[in-house]
Design an enzyme around this catalytic site. Structure first.
Site, PDB file in Angstrom:
ATOM      1  CD  GLU A  20      27.054  -3.513 -15.685  1.00  0.00           C
ATOM      2  OE1 GLU A  20      27.767  -4.256 -15.907  1.00  0.00           O
ATOM      3  OE2 GLU A  20      27.265  -2.650 -14.742  1.00  0.00           O
ATOM      4  CG  ASN A  65      32.181  -5.501 -13.518  1.00  0.00           C
ATOM      5  OD1 ASN A  65      33.113  -4.474 -13.648  1.00  0.00           O
ATOM      6  ND2 ASN A  65      32.076  -6.133 -12.450  1.00  0.00           N
ATOM      7  CG  ASN A 165      33.692  -1.135 -16.657  1.00  0.00           C
ATOM      8  OD1 ASN A 165      33.112  -0.052 -16.028  1.00  0.00           O
ATOM      9  ND2 ASN A 165      33.539  -2.236 -16.006  1.00  0.00           N
ATOM     10  CD  GLU A 166      34.821  -1.043 -12.108  1.00  0.00           C
ATOM     11  OE1 GLU A 166      34.937  -2.313 -11.670  1.00  0.00           O
ATOM     12  OE2 GLU A 166      34.211  -0.292 -11.473  1.00  0.00           O
ATOM     13  CE1 TYR A 237      28.332   1.974  -7.642  1.00  0.00           C
ATOM     14  CE2 TYR A 237      30.468   1.026  -8.279  1.00  0.00           C
ATOM     15  CZ  TYR A 237      29.180   1.410  -8.678  1.00  0.00           C
ATOM     16  OH  TYR A 237      29.168   1.264  -9.830  1.00  0.00           O
ATOM     17  CD  GLU A 285      30.721   1.586 -12.785  1.00  0.00           C
ATOM     18  OE1 GLU A 285      30.566   0.794 -11.507  1.00  0.00           O
ATOM     19  OE2 GLU A 285      31.162   0.956 -13.914  1.00  0.00           O
TER      20      GLU A 285
END
Length: 497
Positions: A20, A65, A165-166, A237, A285
């Site tokens: 990223e 992000n 994404n997210e 995470y 991720e």
């Protein structure tokens, strides 16, 4: 263990990673023109060597992000003509010196399959199909000929695409409700499939199991997209909280529950829709990330916007490496439904590889369980039966003292067993029955453990934390035997031909 009882074949995409435009992952990470090892494209050869050694198979790009505010057109064409932009995701200045075609050249050099993420935050359907045409169409159209003009004569033929994404995260540019995102993802998926019905598409799942919308988000998004996508994403995470080593070593219990719940939700939606299709998980991720104790983070004041700031450059410890090994065990154990995964990220930012500008590259402690698992976990994942006492944890309740998975490659006759002792201070004796294999020879046995659980690899001491030969592993009769040190990750490779 028994070769007749399997979970699924090992999907090599499980050993993916993530690049990223965050911190120094790209700039002074994989890309640094002028570095002593840089090639003619500015790609660091020392990093490429480590990426190949790591055994990474798939790499997701360019975010994260970052992608929710990214204009892909900024990163193609003559570098001197590319615009400099502000990146609000990580409060950085983006030069766009590295973009799509540079990444594709890097992927070829690294020997990895590219996985591209599409901006569905500030952009939408038209930009997505334009990107697909530029990237994959052979030629003869304005966008495909533009790619040729930019030096990429052959199409990149990217097969796997992430639809945003997210998007459930309030921090995400273009944050949407599940219905808003689900409708946009479905419209985009339909359009992409009109260009190429054979693409593999990933819908955004919840950005965390802890999100208040978790479960309901997946269900709503899949009601819109179920027959249009192949995967739904999962992100997780983990970090050590205080001195709660036992809970941290059991982090994979949370990942295991996460996977089970996403699978249950997806299958429920499929049943409601009367679909025979199965949607799998792209766990694109995952890692240890000290979100609450960041070191060298990007400044928060607008006047402090910087180019490639040192962001989340966590120095991973022995304990972190053992947890990474355990998370890999969980991903393999769910090989029937987790068909892709990306450790985040590859270089410098919460990474397996560290670099210094103009200086060396080195392996973090967590590099080693990833590299060894990627190298030796081949064939099929076996459906193990584990018998172990439980360990009390504050965050996850009672958990099995051991975490384990095994793979069997019938072609080579190799059996690989990966085991974590979750006890933070006590060793445990480990026995694995080999009677179903009719004999075995121990070829390799290594352990990653240390009396100092906080030890790390550094520029000055890059091999402080490395796997070492297992001191007492053996095959006796029809059993594999070993004493596992506390807070340890072990690997055993056997010949069972």
């Amino acid at each position: 263990m028994d070769p007749a009882f399997v979970v699924a074949p090992v999907n090599r995409r499980v050993f993916g990673s993530f690049v990223e435009h965050m911190g120094r992952c790209v700039y002074t990470g994989i890309y640094e023109p002028g570095h002593p090892t840089a090639d003619e494209d500015g790609l660091r050869e020392d990093v490429l060597d480590l990426v190949r050694e790591l055994g990474v198979t798939t790499v997701r790009y360019p975010g994260g992000n970052f992608v929710s505010g990214y204009r892909w057109e900024d990163g193609v064409g003559p570098v001197a003509d590319r615009p400099t932009r502000l990146d609000p995701a990580w409060r950085a200045v983006e030069s766009n010196a590295f973009g799509l075609n540079e990444f594709m050249r890097w992927a070829v050099r690294a020997g990895v399959e590219p996985m591209l993420a599409i901006n569905l935050g500030t952009r939408g359907l038209q930009e997505a199909v334009d990107l697909l045409e530029y990237t994959n169409h052979p030629g003869g159209t304005t966008l495909s000929e533009l790619r040729v003009e930019h030096g990429a004569r052959e199409p990149h033929d990217v097969r796997m695409w992430c639809l945003g994404n997210e998007m459930d995260g309030p921090w995400q540019l273009g944050h949407k409700t599940a219905d808003e995102y689900g409708r946009l993802a479905a419209e985009t998926a339909r359009a992409l499939r009109q260009f190429d019905p054979g693409l593999e598409l990933v819908a955004c799942g919840s950005s965390s199991r802890a999100m208040p919308t978790f479960g309901a988000w997946e269900a709503t998004v899949l009601e819109h997209t179920y027959d249009l996508v192949d995967h739904i994403s999962a992100h997780a995470y983990y970090q050590l909280h205080g001195d709660d080593h036992a809970s941290f070593l059991a982090s994979s219990v949370d990942m295991d529950r996460f996977i089970q719940q996403v699978v249950a939700t997806a299958d429920h939606v499929g049943a409601r829709l009367g679909s025979d299709k199965r949607v799998d998980i792209s766990f694109d991720e995952w890692n240890v990330w000290y979100l609450e104790q960041k070191v060298g983070d990007a400044p928060t004041a607008p006047r402090d916007w910087a180019v490639a700031p040192r962001t989340s450059e966590d120095a991973y410890t022995v304990l972190d490496a053992v947890v990474v090994g355990s998370l890999l065990i969980t991903l393999l154990r769910h090989a029937d439904r987790v068909t892709a995964a990306c450790q985040a990220q590859l270089v410098n930012t919460l990474s397996l590889i560290r670099t210094e500008p103009g200086g060396p590259a080195w392996r973090q402690s967590s590099f080693h369980p990833f590299a060894l698992t990627s190298r030796h976990a081949v064939g099929t994942v076996l459906d193990l039966r584990l018998d172990a006492p439980t360990l009390a944890t504050d965050r996850h309740g009672p958990v099995p003292l051991l975490d384990a998975v095994a793979t069997h490659d019938a072609d080579s006759g190799r059996l690989a067993v990966f085991v974590v002792n979750r006890h933070p201070s006590e060793p445990v004796s480990f026995t694995s029955s080999l009677r179903a294999f009719g004999g075995a020879t121990l070829l390799e046995a290594v352990v990653l453990a240390d009396d100092d659980l906080t030890a790390t690899n550094t520029q000055d001491d890059p091999d402080r934390v490395v796997p070492r030969g297992h001191p007492d592993a053996s095959v006796a009769g029809e059993a594999l035997l070993a004493d596992l040190p506390p807070a340890s990750w072990s690997m055993f490779v056997l010949d069972v031909t």
